[in-house]
Design a protein around this motif. Sequence first.
Motif, short mmCIF file in Angstrom:
data_model
loop_
_atom_site.label_atom_id
_atom_site.label_comp_id
_atom_site.label_asym_id
_atom_site.label_seq_id
_atom_site.Cartn_x
_atom_site.Cartn_y
_atom_site.Cartn_z
N LEU A 85 0.85 -1.18 0.00
CA LEU A 85 0.00 0.00 0.00
C LEU A 85 0.89 1.23 0.00
CD1 LEU A 85 -2.75 1.44 0.19
CD2 LEU A 85 -2.51 1.34 2.69
N LEU A 86 0.75 2.04 -1.05
CA LEU A 86 1.42 3.33 -1.13
C LEU A 86 0.36 4.38 -0.86
CD1 LEU A 86 3.15 1.30 -2.84
CD2 LEU A 86 3.88 3.29 -4.17
N ALA A 87 0.58 5.20 0.16
CA ALA A 87 -0.46 6.14 0.55
C ALA A 87 0.15 7.49 0.89
CB ALA A 87 -1.23 5.60 1.76
N ALA A 88 -0.48 8.54 0.40
CA ALA A 88 -0.05 9.89 0.75
C ALA A 88 -0.37 10.13 2.23
CB ALA A 88 -0.78 10.90 -0.12
N PRO A 89 0.59 10.67 2.99
CA PRO A 89 0.33 10.94 4.41
C PRO A 89 -0.84 11.90 4.60
CG PRO A 89 2.68 11.08 3.92
CD PRO A 89 1.96 10.99 2.60
N LEU A 90 -1.62 11.63 5.64
CA LEU A 90 -2.77 12.46 5.97
C LEU A 90 -2.54 13.11 7.33
CD1 LEU A 90 -5.41 9.75 5.00
CD2 LEU A 90 -4.63 11.65 3.57
N LYS A 91 -3.55 13.74 7.87
CA LYS A 91 -3.45 14.23 9.23
C LYS A 91 -3.19 13.05 10.16
CE LYS A 91 -6.44 18.23 8.47
NZ LYS A 91 -7.71 18.90 8.86
N ARG A 92 -2.58 13.33 11.31
CA ARG A 92 -2.02 12.27 12.15
C ARG A 92 -3.00 11.15 12.47
NH1 ARG A 92 0.44 13.36 18.11
NH2 ARG A 92 -1.78 13.50 18.58
N ASP A 93 -4.18 11.47 12.96
CA ASP A 93 -5.11 10.42 13.37
C ASP A 93 -5.55 9.57 12.18
OD1 ASP A 93 -4.92 11.30 15.94
OD2 ASP A 93 -6.84 12.35 15.98
N ARG A 94 -5.70 10.19 11.02
CA ARG A 94 -6.15 9.44 9.85
C ARG A 94 -5.02 8.60 9.27
NH1 ARG A 94 -8.97 13.00 5.70
NH2 ARG A 94 -8.02 14.83 6.66
N THR A 95 -3.79 9.08 9.38
CA THR A 95 -2.65 8.25 8.99
C THR A 95 -2.53 7.04 9.90
OG1 THR A 95 -1.40 10.09 8.01
CG2 THR A 95 -0.13 8.20 8.77
N ASP A 96 -2.75 7.23 11.19
CA ASP A 96 -2.75 6.12 12.14
C ASP A 96 -3.82 5.09 11.77
OD1 ASP A 96 -0.78 7.47 13.52
OD2 ASP A 96 -2.11 8.18 15.12
N LEU A 97 -4.99 5.59 11.38
CA LEU A 97 -6.08 4.68 11.00
C LEU A 97 -5.69 3.85 9.78
CD1 LEU A 97 -9.08 3.77 11.27
CD2 LEU A 97 -9.64 5.64 9.69
N VAL A 98 -5.10 4.48 8.78
CA VAL A 98 -4.69 3.75 7.57
C VAL A 98 -3.66 2.69 7.93
CG1 VAL A 98 -3.49 3.95 5.36
CG2 VAL A 98 -5.25 5.62 5.99
N ALA A 99 -2.69 3.02 8.77
CA ALA A 99 -1.67 2.05 9.16
C ALA A 99 -2.30 0.86 9.88
CB ALA A 99 -0.64 2.72 10.06
N GLU A 100 -3.21 1.13 10.79
CA GLU A 100 -3.86 0.06 11.55
C GLU A 100 -4.67 -0.86 10.64
OE1 GLU A 100 -7.75 0.35 14.12
OE2 GLU A 100 -6.04 0.96 15.37
N LYS A 101 -5.50 -0.27 9.78
CA LYS A 101 -6.38 -1.07 8.93
C LYS A 101 -5.61 -1.79 7.83
CE LYS A 101 -9.62 0.14 11.56
NZ LYS A 101 -9.94 -0.81 12.67
N ALA A 102 -4.54 -1.17 7.34
CA ALA A 102 -3.71 -1.85 6.35
C ALA A 102 -3.10 -3.12 6.93
CB ALA A 102 -2.61 -0.91 5.86
N THR A 103 -2.70 -3.05 8.18
CA THR A 103 -2.16 -4.23 8.85
C THR A 103 -3.22 -5.31 8.99
OG1 THR A 103 -0.64 -2.83 10.11
CG2 THR A 103 -0.99 -5.06 10.93
N GLU A 104 -4.40 -4.93 9.44
CA GLU A 104 -5.50 -5.89 9.60
C GLU A 104 -5.89 -6.52 8.26
OE1 GLU A 104 -8.84 -4.21 11.62
OE2 GLU A 104 -7.64 -3.35 13.22
N LEU A 105 -5.75 -5.75 7.19
CA LEU A 105 -6.15 -6.23 5.87
C LEU A 105 -5.02 -6.90 5.12
CD1 LEU A 105 -8.44 -3.22 4.96
CD2 LEU A 105 -9.18 -5.59 5.22
N GLY A 106 -3.92 -7.20 5.79
CA GLY A 106 -2.92 -8.09 5.24
C GLY A 106 -1.87 -7.46 4.35
N VAL A 107 -1.68 -6.15 4.41
CA VAL A 107 -0.65 -5.51 3.59
C VAL A 107 0.73 -6.00 4.01
CG1 VAL A 107 0.54 -3.29 3.30
CG2 VAL A 107 -1.93 -3.44 2.95
N SER A 108 1.58 -6.28 3.02
CA SER A 108 2.94 -6.74 3.34
C SER A 108 3.93 -5.59 3.44
CB SER A 108 3.42 -7.73 2.27
OG SER A 108 3.40 -7.14 0.98
N ARG A 109 3.60 -4.45 2.84
CA ARG A 109 4.49 -3.29 2.88
C ARG A 109 3.66 -2.02 2.84
NH1 ARG A 109 9.35 -2.07 -1.55
NH2 ARG A 109 10.42 -0.43 -0.38
N LEU A 110 3.99 -1.09 3.72
CA LEU A 110 3.33 0.22 3.75
C LEU A 110 4.37 1.28 3.41
CD1 LEU A 110 0.85 1.97 4.34
CD2 LEU A 110 1.50 1.95 6.76
N TRP A 111 4.05 2.10 2.42
CA TRP A 111 5.02 3.07 1.91
C TRP A 111 4.37 4.45 1.83
CZ3 TRP A 111 8.41 1.61 -2.93
CH2 TRP A 111 9.49 2.49 -3.02
#
Length: 247
Positions: A85-111
């Motif tokens: 998952l390549l994602a443009a950084p968002l405001k802090r809380d929403r970036t945290d949400l993307v990181a958490e859900k990407a992990t739950e959804l099985g992403v192997s790499r977050l960039w």
Amino acid sequence: MSEPRPRLRLFVPVPLTAGQAVAASRDQTHYLGSVMRAAIGEAVLLFNGVDGEWQCRIEALAKAGAALVPERQTRPQAPEPDLWLLAAPLKRDRTDLVAEKATELGVSRLWPVFTRRTNAGRVNLERMRAHLIEAAEQCERLSVPELSEPAPLDKVLADWPADRILLFLDESGGGPPLADVVTAGPAALLVGPEGGFAPEERRMLAEKSYARPVGLGPRILRAETAAIAALAIWQALAGDWKTAPRQ
């Protein structure tokens, strides 16, 4: 009746071998002793992304540190979907949400990728990695996603592996539905910032043989919603959601 799973589960960046004690970090020691009120002798599950999951016993627990002894492997390491998952950084809380859900959804790499319209000026990698680890512990996956150094979109594309398809979420409607183009194999999803990709970025992506624009329906989604929806679609069609639930 099967034995209930231990209530505690932690990631450790060290090898796991039967009988070889593992030292808990300072934060893990505090969590075990002060937050969860664990006791010596209690079972804890450990995983490291390589050796599977192990049931361990707390051998020592004090303010100065804790030691856990692996006793038996509860799950072997298993292959996981090869999805970035390549994602443009968002405001802090929403970036945290993307990181958490990407992990739950099985992403192997977050960039984290900086685009022309990205509003966030920096990424706190230490904070983001902490969210990845916590999410992996809670969702019972056997690994923690790799976290790449943030980089501008043009530099990311310059070194892109040609055998990995890049599906970029094009809010302009320039691509087919994501569900129509998902296939098995190494893949990456690119999610832009609030405001979407700049026209020159779309042109730059369109020039790449490995990149394809895709859509997520008739509504404009917030960036974090788009990331979660796209990951769910990919997992359902090409990932491991068809795997039988673990007993």
